[in-house]
Design a protein around this motif. Structure first.
Motif, PDB file in Angstrom:
ATOM      1  N   SER A   1       0.819  -1.215   0.000  1.00  0.00           N
ATOM      2  CA  SER A   1       0.000   0.000   0.000  1.00  0.00           C
ATOM      3  C   SER A   1       0.855   1.268   0.000  1.00  0.00           C
ATOM      4  O   SER A   1       0.359   2.333  -0.324  1.00  0.00           O
ATOM      5  N   ARG A   2       2.110   1.172   0.373  1.00  0.00           N
ATOM      6  CA  ARG A   2       2.980   2.350   0.386  1.00  0.00           C
ATOM      7  C   ARG A   2       3.533   2.654  -1.006  1.00  0.00           C
ATOM      8  O   ARG A   2       4.165   3.659  -1.223  1.00  0.00           O
TER       9      ARG A   2
ATOM     10  N   THR B   1       9.359   7.103   1.122  1.00  0.00           N
ATOM     11  CA  THR B   1      10.596   7.162   1.913  1.00  0.00           C
ATOM     12  C   THR B   1      11.709   6.342   1.275  1.00  0.00           C
ATOM     13  O   THR B   1      11.468   5.411   0.495  1.00  0.00           O
ATOM     14  N   PHE B   2      12.919   6.686   1.645  1.00  0.00           N
ATOM     15  CA  PHE B   2      14.088   5.959   1.171  1.00  0.00           C
ATOM     16  C   PHE B   2      14.052   4.484   1.618  1.00  0.00           C
ATOM     17  O   PHE B   2      14.315   3.599   0.802  1.00  0.00           O
ATOM     18  N   PRO B   3      13.726   4.181   2.874  1.00  0.00           N
ATOM     19  CA  PRO B   3      13.648   2.759   3.259  1.00  0.00           C
ATOM     20  C   PRO B   3      12.643   1.962   2.425  1.00  0.00           C
ATOM     21  O   PRO B   3      12.890   0.807   2.082  1.00  0.00           O
ATOM     22  N   GLU B   4      11.529   2.573   2.068  1.00  0.00           N
ATOM     23  CA  GLU B   4      10.553   1.877   1.224  1.00  0.00           C
ATOM     24  C   GLU B   4      11.132   1.628  -0.165  1.00  0.00           C
ATOM     25  O   GLU B   4      10.945   0.553  -0.744  1.00  0.00           O
ATOM     26  N   LEU B   5      11.848   2.612  -0.692  1.00  0.00           N
ATOM     27  CA  LEU B   5      12.490   2.435  -1.996  1.00  0.00           C
ATOM     28  C   LEU B   5      13.496   1.285  -1.931  1.00  0.00           C
ATOM     29  O   LEU B   5      13.508   0.408  -2.803  1.00  0.00           O
ATOM     30  N   MET B   6      14.337   1.284  -0.908  1.00  0.00           N
ATOM     31  CA  MET B   6      15.363   0.241  -0.798  1.00  0.00           C
ATOM     32  C   MET B   6      14.730  -1.142  -0.591  1.00  0.00           C
ATOM     33  O   MET B   6      15.256  -2.144  -1.082  1.00  0.00           O
ATOM     34  N   ASP B   7      13.597  -1.188   0.093  1.00  0.00           N
ATOM     35  CA  ASP B   7      12.898  -2.452   0.256  1.00  0.00           C
ATOM     36  C   ASP B   7      12.449  -2.993  -1.100  1.00  0.00           C
ATOM     37  O   ASP B   7      12.616  -4.176  -1.402  1.00  0.00           O
TER      38      ASP B   7
END
Length: 160
Positions: free
Chosen positions: A3-4, A77-83
């Motif tokens: 969902s993000r 967010t950057f963490p979501e991108l990296m995930d």
């Protein structure tokens, strides 16, 4: 889908919706951020980032293959991108390894049986066979360089 992660159409914001996608992204304030894989490749990921008027940063990404690309997606967010990159990286790696092995088999006459062993053997014996030629070429290049430097140090004869 997470969902993000939301679909994003940069061309809906663009003044020229028929333009080149890289130009469109840059015009909208996006800059290439991180790429996993290379173009042209069987599969690669391109990520983008831009700073918003409020100072926040947002990220977008798309996945490309030889024939076409995916829709763009945005994450906050950057963490979501990296995930997301971490989830796709194994697929990119597998596509690159498969293409590499296919190229080796096609160009090098390798069979698909024992590819690693054959590549290692070719590297070991190829270097052994080519090393004398490489050293000879290096010696010749050094000799020519010394000769050129000696000529530069000689006085120039006056023209007649």
């Amino acid at each position: 889908m997470d969902s993000r992660c939301e679909p994003y159409d940069p061309f809906a914001e663009a003044e020229d919706p028929d333009g080149d996608y890289e130009t469109t992204m840059r015009t909208l304030g996006w800059e290439r951020f991180l790429t996993v894989g290379e173009d042209p490749a069987p599969l690669y990921i391109t990520t983008w980032r831009r700073t918003m008027p409020d100072g926040g940063i947002e990220y977008a990404f798309d996945v490309w293959g030889i024939d076409a690309g995916s829709p763009f997606f945005k994450v906050a967010t950057f963490p979501e991108l990296m995930d997301l990159v971490a989830r796709w990286a194994p697929a990119v790696q597998a596509a690159h390894v498969s293409a590499f092995l296919g190229d080796l088999a096609e160009v090098g006459g390798l069979s698909t049986m024992g590819v690693v062993e054959r590549v290692a053997a070719r590297a070991a014996f190829g270097v052994k066979d080519a090393l004398p030629e490489i050293r000879s070429a290096e010696r010749e290049a050094a000799r020519l360089y010394r000769q050129q430097q000696a000529r530069r140090q000689q006085p120039v004869a006056p023209a007649r």
